[in-house]
Motif scaffolding. Structure first.
Motif, PDB file in Angstrom:
ATOM      1  N   UNK A 168      -4.320   0.399  -8.584  1.00 35.05           N
ATOM      2  CA  UNK A 168      -4.102  -0.653  -7.596  1.00 35.05           C
ATOM      3  C   UNK A 168      -2.868  -0.361  -6.747  1.00 35.05           C
ATOM      4  N   UNK A 169      -1.832   0.163  -7.383  1.00 39.69           N
ATOM      5  CA  UNK A 169      -0.633   0.551  -6.632  1.00 39.69           C
ATOM      6  C   UNK A 169      -0.987   1.631  -5.613  1.00 39.69           C
ATOM      7  N   UNK A 170      -1.751   2.635  -6.063  1.00 40.08           N
ATOM      8  CA  UNK A 170      -2.152   3.724  -5.166  1.00 40.08           C
ATOM      9  C   UNK A 170      -3.019   3.200  -4.023  1.00 40.08           C
ATOM     10  N   UNK A 171      -3.903   2.237  -4.321  1.00 34.96           N
ATOM     11  CA  UNK A 171      -4.765   1.669  -3.277  1.00 34.96           C
ATOM     12  C   UNK A 171      -3.931   0.962  -2.212  1.00 34.96           C
ATOM     13  N   UNK A 172      -2.932   0.215  -2.651  1.00 35.97           N
ATOM     14  CA  UNK A 172      -2.098  -0.510  -1.698  1.00 35.97           C
ATOM     15  C   UNK A 172      -1.262   0.449  -0.842  1.00 35.97           C
ATOM     16  N   UNK A 173      -0.769   1.508  -1.470  1.00 34.19           N
ATOM     17  CA  UNK A 173      -0.011   2.507  -0.705  1.00 34.19           C
ATOM     18  C   UNK A 173      -0.911   3.147   0.344  1.00 34.19           C
ATOM     19  N   UNK A 174      -2.161   3.459  -0.045  1.00 37.12           N
ATOM     20  CA  UNK A 174      -3.108   4.095   0.882  1.00 37.12           C
ATOM     21  C   UNK A 174      -3.473   3.173   2.046  1.00 37.12           C
ATOM     22  N   UNK A 175      -3.417   1.864   1.799  1.00 37.33           N
ATOM     23  CA  UNK A 175      -3.788   0.895   2.835  1.00 37.33           C
ATOM     24  C   UNK A 175      -2.591   0.300   3.561  1.00 37.33           C
ATOM     25  N   UNK A 176      -1.450   0.968   3.465  1.00 37.35           N
ATOM     26  CA  UNK A 176      -0.224   0.453   4.079  1.00 37.35           C
ATOM     27  C   UNK A 176      -0.386   0.212   5.580  1.00 37.35           C
ATOM     28  N   UNK A 177      -1.204   1.021   6.245  1.00 38.59           N
ATOM     29  CA  UNK A 177      -1.404   0.855   7.687  1.00 38.59           C
ATOM     30  C   UNK A 177      -1.878  -0.555   8.045  1.00 38.59           C
ATOM     31  N   UNK A 178      -2.542  -1.218   7.100  1.00 40.67           N
ATOM     32  CA  UNK A 178      -3.039  -2.569   7.363  1.00 40.67           C
ATOM     33  C   UNK A 178      -1.899  -3.550   7.630  1.00 40.67           C
ATOM     34  N   UNK A 179      -0.704  -3.229   7.110  1.00 39.79           N
ATOM     35  CA  UNK A 179       0.439  -4.125   7.276  1.00 39.79           C
ATOM     36  C   UNK A 179       1.295  -3.777   8.492  1.00 39.79           C
ATOM     37  N   UNK A 197      13.032  -1.170  -3.395  1.00 40.40           N
ATOM     38  CA  UNK A 197      14.003  -1.114  -4.487  1.00 40.40           C
ATOM     39  C   UNK A 197      13.374  -1.420  -5.842  1.00 40.40           C
ATOM     40  N   UNK A 198      12.227  -2.085  -5.845  1.00 43.88           N
ATOM     41  CA  UNK A 198      11.609  -2.501  -7.103  1.00 43.88           C
ATOM     42  C   UNK A 198      10.552  -1.509  -7.580  1.00 43.88           C
ATOM     43  N   UNK A 199       9.554  -1.218  -6.742  1.00 45.18           N
ATOM     44  CA  UNK A 199       8.453  -0.357  -7.191  1.00 45.18           C
ATOM     45  C   UNK A 199       8.648   1.116  -6.841  1.00 45.18           C
ATOM     46  N   UNK A 200       9.601   1.412  -5.946  1.00 45.91           N
ATOM     47  CA  UNK A 200       9.893   2.797  -5.608  1.00 45.91           C
ATOM     48  C   UNK A 200       8.932   3.427  -4.611  1.00 45.91           C
ATOM     49  N   UNK A 201       7.972   2.646  -4.103  1.00 45.00           N
ATOM     50  CA  UNK A 201       7.024   3.162  -3.114  1.00 45.00           C
ATOM     51  C   UNK A 201       7.584   2.993  -1.701  1.00 45.00           C
ATOM     52  N   UNK A 202       7.221   3.923  -0.819  1.00 39.93           N
ATOM     53  CA  UNK A 202       7.636   3.772   0.583  1.00 39.93           C
ATOM     54  C   UNK A 202       6.692   2.780   1.248  1.00 39.93           C
ATOM     55  N   UNK A 203       6.859   1.518   0.862  1.00 37.21           N
ATOM     56  CA  UNK A 203       5.931   0.476   1.294  1.00 37.21           C
ATOM     57  C   UNK A 203       6.654  -0.788   1.743  1.00 37.21           C
ATOM     58  N   UNK A 204       7.976  -0.693   1.929  1.00 36.91           N
ATOM     59  CA  UNK A 204       8.724  -1.850   2.430  1.00 36.91           C
ATOM     60  C   UNK A 204       8.506  -1.928   3.937  1.00 36.91           C
TER      61      UNK A 204
END
Length: 254
Positions: A168-179, A197-204
Motif C-alpha cells: 500500500x505504501x508503494x502504491x501511494x508513492x506510485x500514485x503521488x502525481x494524483x496529489x 519525516x515520519x515515513x521517509x518517502x519523498x511524498x510530502x
C-alpha cells in the motif's frame, strides 16, 4: 549558531510545547528532547567537549549518558559550581522519567504520561546560566502551540503508518502525481515533493517553504498523512542553518 545556543533553543521550544499537555501524544519525545538539549548546553558550559559521545565526532551523549556524567562529577573529587549542584538535585528524577518514557517513545508501549514533578524539574534546569531562556521563548505561545500540534500530527501519522502494508505504501508513492497539480504550467511552478519525516518517502506535498528560505517544506504527506506545519519547518530550517555554520567553522579551523 553555536551548538550550545542551538541546544538551548531546542530545550525552550520542546519544554513550552510539553507544557500544553503532559498526556498528549508525543509528550515523551518532547520531554526527552528538552532534557537532552538542556543537559548538552549545561555540560558544554561546565566541562566543554564532554557532551560529545566518545569516538563519535559530532554525536551528543543521550539524556541518560549526560545525567550519568553529571552524577559522576558530583560523586567525584571535582570542584562544582552552585548551578551544577542545583542541577544535581534533580538528576535522579530526570533519569527515572527518561527511563520510564523510553518504551513509549520507541513504540513499544509503556508509560506515556509525563509527571508534573518531572516537568517542574525540567523547567528548573533553566536556572543554570547556560540556559536562562524560557522567559524569552514563553512570549511566543503561538509557536509552542504549533510545535505541540506537530507532535500530535507525528504521533497520529506514526500510528496510521503501522496499518499500511508495504504494497500500500508503494502504491501511494506510485500514485503521488494524483496529489500534484494537473496543469503543466501549475506543476512547473509548484514545489517538488520532499522526504516525509515520519515515513521517509519523498511524498510530502509542499505548499510553501520555511520563512528562512532554506527550502524546508510546509505540507502534507500523501502516504502517511503527516502534516508538517510552519513551526516545525522553521525549527528544521534553523537546525540546518546551525549544521551549515558548524561545518563552516570546522572547515575554517581545519
Amino acid at each position: 549558531m553555536s551548538r550550545s545556543r542551538h541546544a538551548r533553543d531546542e530545550y525552550a521550544q520542546n519544554t513550552l510545547a510539553l507544557g500544553l499537555g503532559y498526556e498528549r501524544p508525543g509528550a515523551p519525545a518532547l520531554f526527552d528532547a528538552a532534557v537532552t538539549n538542556a543537559l548538552v548546553a549545561i555540560v558544554a558550559h561546565e566541562w566543554p567537549g564532554e557532551e560529545v559521545e566518545p569516538g563519535r565526532r559530532g554525536h551528543m551523549l543521550s539524556a541518560r549518558g549526560l545525567l550519568t556524567l553529571i552524577d559522576e562529577k558530583v560523586r567525584g573529587d571535582v570542584e562544582l559550581s552552585d548551578a551544577v549542584r542545583r542541577v544535581a538535585r534533580n538528576v535522579g528524577l530526570l533519569r527515572k522519567t527518561v527511563t520510564e518514557l523510553a518504551p513509549a517513545r520507541h513504540g513499544s508501549g509503556g508509560w506515556a504520561f509525563v509527571h508534573p514533578d518531572a516537568v517542574e524539574a525540567l523547567r528548573d534546569l533553566n536556572q543554570h546560566p547556560a540556559l536562562l531562556v524560557l522567559d524569552m521563548f514563553e512570549g511566543d505561545e503561538r509557536e509552542a502551540q504549533d510545535l505541540a500540534r506537530d507532535a500530535d500530527a507525528r504521533a497520529f501519522a506514526e500510528s496510521y503508518l503501522t496499518l499500511l502494508s508495504e504494497d500500500e505504501v508503494a502504491r501511494r508513492v506510485a500514485n503521488l502525481d494524483d496529489a500534484l497539480p494537473f496543469d503543466p504550467t501549475e506543476r512547473a511552478a509548484s514545489f517538488d515533493p520532499q522526504e516525509c519525516d515520519v515515513c521517509g518517502q519523498e511524498a510530502l506535498v509542499v505548499s510553501s517553504i520555511d520563512p528562512h528560505g532554506v527550502g524546508v517544506g510546509v505540507g502534507t504527506c500523501f502516504v502517511c498523512g503527516y502534516h508538517r506545519g510552519e513551526a516545525a519547518a522553521t525549527l528544521e530550517a534553523r537546525h540546518r542553518i546551525y549544521l551549515d555554520d558548524e561545518l563552516g567553522s570546522e572547515s575554517s579551523s581545519g
